[in-house]
Design a protein around this motif. Structure first.
Motif, PDB file in Angstrom:
ATOM      1  N   LYS A 262     -11.428  -3.530  -9.355  1.00 61.35           N
ATOM      2  CA  LYS A 262     -10.874  -2.510  -8.466  1.00 61.35           C
ATOM      3  C   LYS A 262     -10.027  -3.164  -7.370  1.00 61.35           C
ATOM      4  CE  LYS A 262     -14.603   0.826  -9.157  1.00 61.35           C
ATOM      5  NZ  LYS A 262     -15.677   1.622  -8.503  1.00 61.35           N
ATOM      6  N   ARG A 263     -10.468  -4.307  -6.877  1.00 58.92           N
ATOM      7  CA  ARG A 263      -9.675  -5.033  -5.872  1.00 58.92           C
ATOM      8  C   ARG A 263      -8.319  -5.439  -6.445  1.00 58.92           C
ATOM      9  NH1 ARG A 263     -13.298  -6.178  -1.719  1.00 58.92           N
ATOM     10  NH2 ARG A 263     -15.481  -6.238  -2.386  1.00 58.92           N
ATOM     11  N   GLU A 264      -8.311  -5.847  -7.696  1.00 58.20           N
ATOM     12  CA  GLU A 264      -7.044  -6.241  -8.325  1.00 58.20           C
ATOM     13  C   GLU A 264      -6.117  -5.037  -8.492  1.00 58.20           C
ATOM     14  OE1 GLU A 264      -4.210  -8.691  -9.414  1.00 58.20           O
ATOM     15  OE2 GLU A 264      -6.222  -9.419  -8.898  1.00 58.20           O
ATOM     16  N   LEU A 265      -6.678  -3.858  -8.796  1.00 57.29           N
ATOM     17  CA  LEU A 265      -5.857  -2.652  -8.877  1.00 57.29           C
ATOM     18  C   LEU A 265      -5.230  -2.326  -7.521  1.00 57.29           C
ATOM     19  CD1 LEU A 265      -7.939  -0.239 -11.162  1.00 57.29           C
ATOM     20  CD2 LEU A 265      -5.977  -1.650 -11.783  1.00 57.29           C
ATOM     21  N   LEU A 266      -6.011  -2.482  -6.451  1.00 56.27           N
ATOM     22  CA  LEU A 266      -5.459  -2.248  -5.110  1.00 56.27           C
ATOM     23  C   LEU A 266      -4.323  -3.229  -4.826  1.00 56.27           C
ATOM     24  CD1 LEU A 266      -8.481  -1.533  -2.729  1.00 56.27           C
ATOM     25  CD2 LEU A 266      -7.146   0.040  -4.115  1.00 56.27           C
ATOM     26  N   ARG A 267      -4.505  -4.455  -5.257  1.00 60.84           N
ATOM     27  CA  ARG A 267      -3.469  -5.470  -5.023  1.00 60.84           C
ATOM     28  C   ARG A 267      -2.189  -5.125  -5.779  1.00 60.84           C
ATOM     29  NH1 ARG A 267      -1.488 -10.490  -6.762  1.00 60.84           N
ATOM     30  NH2 ARG A 267      -1.021 -11.868  -5.008  1.00 60.84           N
ATOM     31  N   ILE A 268      -2.319  -4.610  -6.991  1.00 59.59           N
ATOM     32  CA  ILE A 268      -1.139  -4.219  -7.781  1.00 59.59           C
ATOM     33  C   ILE A 268      -0.363  -3.126  -7.056  1.00 59.59           C
ATOM     34  CG2 ILE A 268      -0.438  -3.012  -9.894  1.00 59.59           C
ATOM     35  CD1 ILE A 268      -2.647  -4.596 -11.351  1.00 59.59           C
ATOM     36  N   VAL A 269      -1.077  -2.092  -6.596  1.00 58.92           N
ATOM     37  CA  VAL A 269      -0.412  -0.997  -5.883  1.00 58.92           C
ATOM     38  C   VAL A 269       0.189  -1.497  -4.575  1.00 58.92           C
ATOM     39  CG1 VAL A 269      -0.743   1.257  -4.807  1.00 58.92           C
ATOM     40  CG2 VAL A 269      -1.890   0.732  -6.966  1.00 58.92           C
ATOM     41  N   ARG A 270      -0.523  -2.378  -3.890  1.00 62.61           N
ATOM     42  CA  ARG A 270      -0.020  -2.928  -2.624  1.00 62.61           C
ATOM     43  C   ARG A 270       1.253  -3.746  -2.843  1.00 62.61           C
ATOM     44  NH1 ARG A 270      -0.978  -7.746  -0.072  1.00 62.61           N
ATOM     45  NH2 ARG A 270      -2.658  -8.350  -1.501  1.00 62.61           N
ATOM     46  N   MET A 271       1.306  -4.515  -3.913  1.00 62.68           N
ATOM     47  CA  MET A 271       2.503  -5.305  -4.204  1.00 62.68           C
ATOM     48  C   MET A 271       3.697  -4.414  -4.506  1.00 62.68           C
ATOM     49  SD  MET A 271       1.650  -8.472  -3.808  1.00 62.68           S
ATOM     50  CE  MET A 271       2.850  -9.463  -4.690  1.00 62.68           C
ATOM     51  N   LEU A 272       3.459  -3.294  -5.196  1.00 63.60           N
ATOM     52  CA  LEU A 272       4.540  -2.346  -5.473  1.00 63.60           C
ATOM     53  C   LEU A 272       5.029  -1.688  -4.184  1.00 63.60           C
ATOM     54  CD1 LEU A 272       3.335  -0.599  -8.760  1.00 63.60           C
ATOM     55  CD2 LEU A 272       5.289  -2.123  -8.485  1.00 63.60           C
ATOM     56  N   ALA A 273       4.096  -1.318  -3.307  1.00 65.65           N
ATOM     57  CA  ALA A 273       4.483  -0.716  -2.028  1.00 65.65           C
ATOM     58  C   ALA A 273       5.329  -1.691  -1.218  1.00 65.65           C
ATOM     59  CB  ALA A 273       3.236  -0.305  -1.238  1.00 65.65           C
ATOM     60  N   GLN A 274       4.957  -2.957  -1.218  1.00 68.49           N
ATOM     61  CA  GLN A 274       5.714  -3.968  -0.478  1.00 68.49           C
ATOM     62  C   GLN A 274       7.086  -4.180  -1.087  1.00 68.49           C
ATOM     63  OE1 GLN A 274       3.742  -5.583   2.263  1.00 68.49           O
ATOM     64  NE2 GLN A 274       5.867  -5.592   2.888  1.00 68.49           N
ATOM     65  N   TYR A 275       7.168  -4.102  -2.431  1.00 67.96           N
ATOM     66  CA  TYR A 275       8.438  -4.276  -3.140  1.00 67.96           C
ATOM     67  C   TYR A 275       9.454  -3.210  -2.723  1.00 67.96           C
ATOM     68  CZ  TYR A 275      11.749  -4.142  -7.063  1.00 67.96           C
ATOM     69  OH  TYR A 275      12.889  -4.106  -7.824  1.00 67.96           O
ATOM     70  N   PHE A 276       8.978  -1.973  -2.527  1.00 65.19           N
ATOM     71  CA  PHE A 276       9.895  -0.881  -2.186  1.00 65.19           C
ATOM     72  C   PHE A 276      10.167  -0.781  -0.687  1.00 65.19           C
ATOM     73  CE2 PHE A 276       8.465   0.799  -6.346  1.00 65.19           C
ATOM     74  CZ  PHE A 276       9.705   0.993  -6.916  1.00 65.19           C
ATOM     75  N   TYR A 277       9.476  -1.564   0.125  1.00 67.48           N
ATOM     76  CA  TYR A 277       9.639  -1.468   1.569  1.00 67.48           C
ATOM     77  C   TYR A 277      11.077  -1.713   2.035  1.00 67.48           C
ATOM     78  CZ  TYR A 277       8.614  -2.250   6.551  1.00 67.48           C
ATOM     79  OH  TYR A 277       8.607  -2.191   7.918  1.00 67.48           O
ATOM     80  N   PRO A 278      11.786  -2.746   1.550  1.00 68.74           N
ATOM     81  CA  PRO A 278      13.177  -2.927   1.980  1.00 68.74           C
ATOM     82  C   PRO A 278      14.085  -1.767   1.577  1.00 68.74           C
ATOM     83  CG  PRO A 278      12.336  -4.924   0.959  1.00 68.74           C
ATOM     84  CD  PRO A 278      11.335  -3.853   0.688  1.00 68.74           C
ATOM     85  N   GLN A 279      13.814  -1.153   0.429  1.00 70.20           N
ATOM     86  CA  GLN A 279      14.669  -0.057  -0.027  1.00 70.20           C
ATOM     87  C   GLN A 279      14.525   1.163   0.871  1.00 70.20           C
ATOM     88  OE1 GLN A 279      14.839   0.537  -4.278  1.00 70.20           O
ATOM     89  NE2 GLN A 279      13.931  -1.458  -4.681  1.00 70.20           N
ATOM     90  N   ARG A 280      13.335   1.372   1.423  1.00 66.54           N
ATOM     91  CA  ARG A 280      13.138   2.489   2.350  1.00 66.54           C
ATOM     92  C   ARG A 280      13.942   2.302   3.626  1.00 66.54           C
ATOM     93  NH1 ARG A 280       7.412   2.794   4.062  1.00 66.54           N
ATOM     94  NH2 ARG A 280       8.233   4.571   5.234  1.00 66.54           N
TER      95      ARG A 280
END
Length: 514
Positions: A262-280
């Motif tokens: 479950k921690r790894e799933l959170l990390r996957i979603v967190r990495m995606l959120a960080q990836y889109f941060y500059p685009q926002r």
């Protein structure tokens, strides 16, 4: 302007094939890279169907995305709107990766294929590679491999732990994506860096030490010893790195009941959120850059005789639709069209650099009349985000062209006040207020983890620093807190605190569901 046709058109008519696409791309690259000096990743052009484009929409525009029920729901909704003609599809989709992946629809005419390659493969590509936010926050060389890992890992978890259990974790993680971002990059220091920093600190203390400071009486507060409970709480906060703005990161590292998968799933979603941060933070600049680049490339292709008048008319029709800005009373008005504002500002910077007015020389002395429009634009594309770009480059002329003014609406008053009009102070005020609307730090709620109480009842306490009296929506806040409680495993409390006075304005609580 007289157009001089020097070469045979690349194509005539709407039909295209892969050989023609390659020929058109080479012509675009000759202008974009050869003449305009754009710095781009290697391009990968992929032709997809309308259904595949809808699928890309549904999976937040990422290839090799893991499965989730919300993507299917989004796909079904978008498909119905598209089939009924209520919504059109994008002509292209571009991925910030190395190589840069450009999806173009097979339904496009050859003119549109030319346009979208100039827009995405040149404009967006250059912006992705050179803007400082993307350089700080994303690794274009690794994102595709990471997405493949994420897709395989989620599939393995579904098979091992069950689809419902995996989706429950992803549901909660997706609900917290906006609070799964680290907004301040931390430079990792080597052991040598830390040793040098400690040495400099000691040298500074020795150089500034004075024996007289020992004779200064200490305050009553300093002399009062801290209680064991206070010391324990302070030590726990320091160990947990509190306060912490990245909620997903905190839950991933410290949630007491989370299994490793479950921690790894959170990390996957967190990495995606960080990836889109500059685009926002760069929507206006990114689309403005790409639109300006495709406009320049298509114009130069026409000047060279490489596209026909019919193709140019088709391009201008599409381009005009993209940069159209509805008036505020229009039923389609939904704020500023980023294509319209971005393209207008890019064209205006070019005008200021090449044909400045006395007003331009007063407002922009560094760039007015420098004769290097592309160099000026490249510097802006590399070093700004939307709010700072608008604050720096929005000119009085554009404020007049868009007929902008500032209205202050006070909820406690029965009327509105026009705060800024078209004078010098008004221009500066309008520019400042508009820039603030694109500042993610001002738009996003400031929510932090302030206490976890791991040595006691394990209640997690979050704090929302309220700005300008704007509280969180109660229903949405309660639903989101339920997701936090699901991941944390214990009671979660949210305090809404006035950012200036520190006064608690509202409290919310949630318990994990049984």
């Amino acid at each position: 302007m007289t157009t001089v046709l020097t070469r045979k058109p690349l194509f005539e008519g709407a039909e295209w094939n892969f050989e023609l696409l390659k020929k058109a791309y080479d012509a675009i690259e000759e202008i974009g890279v050869g003449e305009m000096g754009l710095n781009i990743y290697t391009n990968q052009i992929e032709v997809i169907t309308a259904e595949q484009m809808l699928d890309a929409y549904a999976s937040i525009g990422m290839p090799n995305m893991y499965r989730h029920w919300s993507f299917g729901k989004h796909f079904a909704r978008e498909e119905v709107l598209y089939r009924k003609g209520a919504r059109a599809l994008a002509y292209e989709l571009v991925i910030n990766s190395d190589p840069c992946i450009n999806y173009v629809m097979e339904e496009n005419t050859m003119t549109m294929q030319l346009l979208v390659m100039a827009h995405a493969a040149m404009g967006h590509n250059h912006f992705f590679k050179n803007n400082y936010l993307f350089q700080q926050w994303t690794d274009a060389t690794a994102i595709l491999d990471y997405l493949r890992f994420a897709k395989e890992y989620v599939a393995e978890c579904e098979e091992k732990y069950g689809l419902e259990n995996v989706e429950a974790v992803l549901d909660s993680a997706h609900a917290l994506m906006a609070q799964g971002i680290s907004r301040h990059p931390v430079r990792r220091q080597s052991r040598t860096d830390k040793q040098e920093r400690e040495l400099r600190r000691r040298e500074h203390e020795e150089a500034t030490y004075n024996e007289l400071w020992r004779t200064v009486p200490r305050s009553q507060l300093d002399e009062k010893p801290a209680t064991p409970e206070a010391k324990e709480a302070e030590a726990e906060s320091n160990a947990l790195g509190l306060p912490q703005e990245n909620l997903l990161y905190f839950l991933e590292k410290h949630a007491p009941r989370l299994d490793d998968w479950k921690r790894e799933l959170l990390r996957i979603v967190r990495m995606l959120a960080q990836y889109f941060y500059p685009q926002r933070q760069t929507k206006v600049m990114n689309e403005g850059c790409a639109t300006f680049v495709h406009y320049e490339i298509m114009s130069r292709l026409y000047d060279k005789g490489l596209i026909t008048e019919g193709s140019m008319l088709e391009f201008m029709h599409s381009h005009s639709s993209v940069v159209y800005q509805p008036r505020f009373e229009d039923k389609h008005f939904n704020g500023f069209n980023p294509y319209a504002l971005g393209f207008a500002m890019m064209r205006d910077i070019k005008r200021i650099a090449e044909e400045p007015t006395p007003e331009d020389r007063e407002w922009f002395p560094e760039i007015a009349g420098n004769g290097d429009a592309l160099g000026t634009l490249k510097e802006a594309w590399a070093n700004f985000r939307d709010d700072s770009f608008i604050m720096q480059y929005l000119s009085p002329k554009l404020i007049r062209d868009f007929r902008l003014f500032h209205i202050h609406d006070n909820t406690g008053s029965s009327f509105v006040e026009v705060k800024s009009i078209h004078d010098e102070m008004g221009y500066r005020r309008v520019r400042k207020v508009l820039a603030e609307q694109y500042d993610t730090a001002a738009r996003d709620p400031d929510i932090q983890v302030v206490n976890a109480d791991l040595s006691g009842g394990r209640r997690l306490t979050l704090q929302h620093r309220v700005r300008r009296g704007v509280l969180l929506d109660k229903d949405q806040c309660d639903r989101t807190l339920q997701h936090v409680a699901h991941l944390w495993g214990y009671r979660v409390k949210m305090l809404e605190v006035d950012a200036e006075t520190g006064k608690v304005l509202k409290e919310h609580e949630a318990l994990p569901l049984p």
